[in-house]
Design a protein around this motif. Structure first.
Motif, PDB file in Angstrom:
ATOM      1  N   CYS A 114       0.821  -1.216   0.000  1.00  0.00           N
ATOM      2  CA  CYS A 114       0.000   0.000   0.000  1.00  0.00           C
ATOM      3  C   CYS A 114       0.850   1.259   0.000  1.00  0.00           C
ATOM      4  CB  CYS A 114      -0.946  -0.002   1.200  1.00  0.00           C
ATOM      5  SG  CYS A 114      -2.325  -1.152   1.040  1.00  0.00           S
ATOM      6  N   GLY A 115       2.153   1.082   0.077  1.00  0.00           N
ATOM      7  CA  GLY A 115       3.050   2.225  -0.020  1.00  0.00           C
ATOM      8  C   GLY A 115       3.324   2.949   1.278  1.00  0.00           C
ATOM      9  N   ILE A 116       2.947   2.351   2.414  1.00  0.00           N
ATOM     10  CA  ILE A 116       3.234   2.979   3.705  1.00  0.00           C
ATOM     11  C   ILE A 116       4.623   2.548   4.149  1.00  0.00           C
ATOM     12  CG2 ILE A 116       2.555   3.195   6.120  1.00  0.00           C
ATOM     13  CD1 ILE A 116      -0.312   2.745   5.304  1.00  0.00           C
ATOM     14  N   THR A 117       5.557   3.448   4.044  1.00  0.00           N
ATOM     15  CA  THR A 117       6.941   3.150   4.422  1.00  0.00           C
ATOM     16  C   THR A 117       7.415   3.995   5.600  1.00  0.00           C
ATOM     17  OG1 THR A 117       7.744   4.758   2.788  1.00  0.00           O
ATOM     18  CG2 THR A 117       7.563   2.459   2.070  1.00  0.00           C
ATOM     19  N   ASP A 118       6.613   4.992   5.985  1.00  0.00           N
ATOM     20  CA  ASP A 118       6.977   5.852   7.115  1.00  0.00           C
ATOM     21  C   ASP A 118       6.439   5.240   8.404  1.00  0.00           C
ATOM     22  OD1 ASP A 118       7.985   7.518   5.209  1.00  0.00           O
ATOM     23  OD2 ASP A 118       6.364   8.971   5.307  1.00  0.00           O
ATOM     24  N   GLY A 119       7.295   4.553   9.131  1.00  0.00           N
ATOM     25  CA  GLY A 119       6.810   3.976  10.377  1.00  0.00           C
ATOM     26  C   GLY A 119       7.598   2.781  10.831  1.00  0.00           C
ATOM     27  N   PHE A 120       6.889   1.881  11.528  1.00  0.00           N
ATOM     28  CA  PHE A 120       7.558   0.795  12.223  1.00  0.00           C
ATOM     29  C   PHE A 120       6.733  -0.491  12.117  1.00  0.00           C
ATOM     30  CE2 PHE A 120       8.104   4.878  14.242  1.00  0.00           C
ATOM     31  CZ  PHE A 120       9.489   5.006  14.278  1.00  0.00           C
ATOM     32  N   THR A 121       7.424  -1.605  12.065  1.00  0.00           N
ATOM     33  CA  THR A 121       6.783  -2.908  12.203  1.00  0.00           C
ATOM     34  C   THR A 121       7.436  -3.588  13.394  1.00  0.00           C
ATOM     35  OG1 THR A 121       8.336  -3.854  10.586  1.00  0.00           O
ATOM     36  CG2 THR A 121       6.155  -3.179   9.788  1.00  0.00           C
ATOM     37  N   GLN A 122       6.607  -4.130  14.245  1.00  0.00           N
ATOM     38  CA  GLN A 122       7.070  -4.709  15.498  1.00  0.00           C
ATOM     39  C   GLN A 122       7.279  -6.213  15.317  1.00  0.00           C
ATOM     40  OE1 GLN A 122       4.139  -4.992  18.713  1.00  0.00           O
ATOM     41  NE2 GLN A 122       5.548  -3.863  20.016  1.00  0.00           N
ATOM     42  N   GLU A 123       8.422  -6.705  15.751  1.00  0.00           N
ATOM     43  CA  GLU A 123       8.703  -8.128  15.623  1.00  0.00           C
ATOM     44  C   GLU A 123       7.737  -8.956  16.467  1.00  0.00           C
ATOM     45  OE1 GLU A 123      10.791  -9.430  13.506  1.00  0.00           O
ATOM     46  OE2 GLU A 123      11.384  -7.444  12.824  1.00  0.00           O
ATOM     47  N   ARG A 124       7.455 -10.168  16.007  1.00  0.00           N
ATOM     48  CA  ARG A 124       6.540 -11.040  16.727  1.00  0.00           C
ATOM     49  C   ARG A 124       7.061 -11.392  18.121  1.00  0.00           C
ATOM     50  NH1 ARG A 124       6.312 -15.733  15.111  1.00  0.00           N
ATOM     51  NH2 ARG A 124       4.281 -16.337  15.903  1.00  0.00           N
ATOM     52  N   THR A 125       8.387 -11.296  18.320  1.00  0.00           N
ATOM     53  CA  THR A 125       8.954 -11.590  19.631  1.00  0.00           C
ATOM     54  C   THR A 125       8.521 -10.584  20.684  1.00  0.00           C
ATOM     55  OG1 THR A 125      10.951 -10.374  18.992  1.00  0.00           O
ATOM     56  CG2 THR A 125      10.983 -12.760  18.715  1.00  0.00           C
ATOM     57  N   SER A 126       7.876  -9.496  20.263  1.00  0.00           N
ATOM     58  CA  SER A 126       7.393  -8.508  21.228  1.00  0.00           C
ATOM     59  C   SER A 126       6.163  -8.995  21.984  1.00  0.00           C
ATOM     60  CB  SER A 126       7.055  -7.195  20.511  1.00  0.00           C
ATOM     61  OG  SER A 126       8.203  -6.634  19.925  1.00  0.00           O
ATOM     62  N   ALA A 127       5.572 -10.095  21.544  1.00  0.00           N
ATOM     63  CA  ALA A 127       4.390 -10.640  22.213  1.00  0.00           C
ATOM     64  C   ALA A 127       4.813 -11.453  23.428  1.00  0.00           C
ATOM     65  CB  ALA A 127       3.579 -11.502  21.246  1.00  0.00           C
ATOM     66  N   ARG A 128       5.407 -10.768  24.382  1.00  0.00           N
ATOM     67  CA  ARG A 128       5.865 -11.399  25.602  1.00  0.00           C
ATOM     68  C   ARG A 128       5.311 -10.643  26.798  1.00  0.00           C
ATOM     69  NH1 ARG A 128      12.374 -12.040  24.415  1.00  0.00           N
ATOM     70  NH2 ARG A 128      12.222 -13.410  22.587  1.00  0.00           N
ATOM     71  N   GLU A 129       4.929 -11.402  27.822  1.00  0.00           N
ATOM     72  CA  GLU A 129       4.337 -10.782  28.993  1.00  0.00           C
ATOM     73  C   GLU A 129       5.327  -9.874  29.715  1.00  0.00           C
ATOM     74  OE1 GLU A 129       2.805 -13.928  31.337  1.00  0.00           O
ATOM     75  OE2 GLU A 129       1.171 -14.420  29.953  1.00  0.00           O
ATOM     76  N   GLU A 130       6.645 -10.193  29.624  1.00  0.00           N
ATOM     77  CA  GLU A 130       7.616  -9.388  30.364  1.00  0.00           C
ATOM     78  C   GLU A 130       7.742  -7.976  29.813  1.00  0.00           C
ATOM     79  OE1 GLU A 130      10.239 -12.286  27.852  1.00  0.00           O
ATOM     80  OE2 GLU A 130       8.276 -12.272  28.817  1.00  0.00           O
ATOM     81  N   TYR A 131       7.194  -7.711  28.623  1.00  0.00           N
ATOM     82  CA  TYR A 131       7.252  -6.360  28.073  1.00  0.00           C
ATOM     83  C   TYR A 131       6.154  -5.471  28.635  1.00  0.00           C
ATOM     84  CZ  TYR A 131      10.592  -8.094  24.589  1.00  0.00           C
ATOM     85  OH  TYR A 131      11.685  -8.629  23.965  1.00  0.00           O
ATOM     86  N   THR A 132       5.236  -6.041  29.401  1.00  0.00           N
ATOM     87  CA  THR A 132       4.212  -5.264  30.076  1.00  0.00           C
ATOM     88  C   THR A 132       4.770  -4.796  31.412  1.00  0.00           C
ATOM     89  OG1 THR A 132       2.452  -6.575  29.048  1.00  0.00           O
ATOM     90  CG2 THR A 132       1.879  -5.288  31.002  1.00  0.00           C
ATOM     91  N   PRO A 133       4.790  -3.498  31.684  1.00  0.00           N
ATOM     92  CA  PRO A 133       5.386  -3.003  32.936  1.00  0.00           C
ATOM     93  C   PRO A 133       4.682  -3.548  34.166  1.00  0.00           C
ATOM     94  CG  PRO A 133       4.980  -1.215  31.383  1.00  0.00           C
ATOM     95  CD  PRO A 133       4.293  -2.415  30.829  1.00  0.00           C
ATOM     96  N   GLU A 134       5.409  -3.558  35.269  1.00  0.00           N
ATOM     97  CA  GLU A 134       4.830  -3.930  36.554  1.00  0.00           C
ATOM     98  C   GLU A 134       4.202  -2.683  37.149  1.00  0.00           C
ATOM     99  OE1 GLU A 134       6.188  -5.869  40.845  1.00  0.00           O
ATOM    100  OE2 GLU A 134       7.629  -5.672  39.199  1.00  0.00           O
ATOM    101  N   PHE A 135       2.926  -2.758  37.433  1.00  0.00           N
ATOM    102  CA  PHE A 135       2.221  -1.608  37.974  1.00  0.00           C
ATOM    103  C   PHE A 135       2.264  -1.679  39.504  1.00  0.00           C
ATOM    104  CE2 PHE A 135       0.080  -2.442  33.823  1.00  0.00           C
ATOM    105  CZ  PHE A 135       0.614  -1.354  33.163  1.00  0.00           C
ATOM    106  N   ASP A 136       3.202  -0.934  40.074  1.00  0.00           N
ATOM    107  CA  ASP A 136       3.466  -1.028  41.506  1.00  0.00           C
ATOM    108  C   ASP A 136       3.595   0.340  42.179  1.00  0.00           C
ATOM    109  OD1 ASP A 136       5.828  -0.160  40.418  1.00  0.00           O
ATOM    110  OD2 ASP A 136       6.989  -1.939  40.941  1.00  0.00           O
ATOM    111  N   LEU A 137       3.104   1.385  41.498  1.00  0.00           N
ATOM    112  CA  LEU A 137       3.090   2.751  42.019  1.00  0.00           C
ATOM    113  C   LEU A 137       4.477   3.386  42.091  1.00  0.00           C
ATOM    114  CD1 LEU A 137       0.479   2.466  44.931  1.00  0.00           C
ATOM    115  CD2 LEU A 137       0.086   3.040  42.519  1.00  0.00           C
ATOM    116  N   ARG A 138       5.497   2.743  41.583  1.00  0.00           N
ATOM    117  CA  ARG A 138       6.801   3.392  41.568  1.00  0.00           C
ATOM    118  C   ARG A 138       6.751   4.666  40.724  1.00  0.00           C
ATOM    119  NH1 ARG A 138      11.092  -1.191  40.057  1.00  0.00           N
ATOM    120  NH2 ARG A 138       9.209  -2.230  39.277  1.00  0.00           N
ATOM    121  N   GLY A 139       7.397   5.694  41.202  1.00  0.00           N
ATOM    122  CA  GLY A 139       7.420   6.975  40.516  1.00  0.00           C
ATOM    123  C   GLY A 139       6.205   7.838  40.763  1.00  0.00           C
ATOM    124  N   VAL A 140       5.232   7.308  41.508  1.00  0.00           N
ATOM    125  CA  VAL A 140       3.982   8.026  41.753  1.00  0.00           C
ATOM    126  C   VAL A 140       4.038   8.788  43.084  1.00  0.00           C
ATOM    127  CG1 VAL A 140       1.480   7.810  42.045  1.00  0.00           C
ATOM    128  CG2 VAL A 140       2.697   6.333  40.427  1.00  0.00           C
TER     129      VAL A 140
END
Length: 290
Positions: free
Chosen positions: A264-290
């Motif tokens: 379709c000619g969309i070349t401006d941007g990003f494609t995310q590798e399938r290896t990104s589908a990992r639970e460890e990439y979801t941050p731990e929500f523990d109020l740090r920094g709050v």
């Protein structure tokens, strides 16, 4: 406040301490984590990471949400406008490449007050699900430099089934056009996005036709150099998922989506590798920094 900030127009009464409506949040911001986040698109991360503030609550009800504890269950800490402003400053002082505000829509008035008239020295990023009210977006003009909306669906039946928002496509596309009106064509400097719109789309298992129609709309609406597009493959099955949503995106689905995007000619941007589908990439929500 009687809330009509988002397209739900639910008219819920939200006080500083009591929540209501679809988002189930009070009027003061509720924050689950503030951190330098390295898993955003490269143009937002810089050397140290995006200065990310994860707000609790959401005006969508996506059954596949990876941030369920904060978006659906409401985990987080209520902070004042003054404290939110301090959090922004602390992230900038830590070397954040941007201020990355995640799911901020239902706290828009408080966020606007916290941003104030200050030049933060880094782009302010409105990182949202795309289900935005144009009138609310107009109140952000001049305070937000980068819009980072999802464009989840082009098929109404899927939007209703997965997020409880049958009108999602019409609402989100109008919102994205307003975002582009405010920012104009994207501007990069030394590999970093300084201004513009970066549209995200999460590839869902078994929903290639939805992805094609999303890409078709972007192609028909914008010219090369107008917006960036990020094809995301990080879908992770959540507890209770049914049908195709019980599995990950396949290699074949991912290749087909990337190929369609390129054709379709969309070349401006990003494609995310399938290896990104990992639970460890979801941050731990523990109020740090709050």
């Amino acid at each position: 406040m009687i809330c009509r900030l988002c397209p739900r127009n639910c008219g819920a009464e939200r006080t500083e301490t009591a929540g209501g409506g679809v988002c189930a949040m009070p009027s003061l911001p509720v924050v689950a984590r503030a951190m330098l986040h390295r898993w955003e698109e490269p143009c937002l991360v810089g050397e140290h990471g995006a200065g990310t503030v994860f707000f609790s609550g959401c005006n969508l009800r996506c059954c596949f949400c990876q941030n369920g504890p904060i978006s659906r269950e409401g985990f987080g800490k209520t902070v004042s406008v003054e404290r939110l402003r301090q959090i922004f400053r602390e992230l900038v002082d830590q070397g954040a490449a941007c201020l990355d505000l995640v799911t901020p829509t239902h706290f828009a008035p408080a966020v606007i007050a916290a941003l104030g008239e200050e030049d933060w020295g880094v782009p302010v990023v409105w990182n949202c699900g795309g289900y935005e009210k144009v009138e609310t977006l107009r109140a952000l003009e001049g305070k937000v430099q980068v819009y980072l909306p999802d464009l989840k669906y082009a098929i109404s039946e899927k939007a209703k089934a997965y997020s409880g928002a049958e009108d999602y496509f019409a609402v989100a596309t109008a919102a994205i056009e307003e975002m582009f009106r405010q920012t104009g064509p994207y501007q990069m400097e030394n590999g970093r996005l300084k201004r513009g719109v970066l549209i995200r789309h999460l590839l869902l298992p078994g929903e290639m036709e939805n992805t094609r129609q999303v890409i078709d709309w972007v192609t028909a609406t914008f010219r090369p150099g107008d917006v960036l597009f990020s094809l995301m493959s990080q879908y992770t099955p959540q507890p209770g998922a049914q049908g195709n949503l019980r599995r990950h995106v396949t290699k074949g689905e991912y290749r087909a989506a990337v190929s369609y995007l390129e054709n379709c000619g969309i070349t401006d941007g990003f494609t995310q590798e399938r290896t990104s589908a990992r639970e460890e990439y979801t941050p731990e929500f523990d109020l740090r920094g709050v």
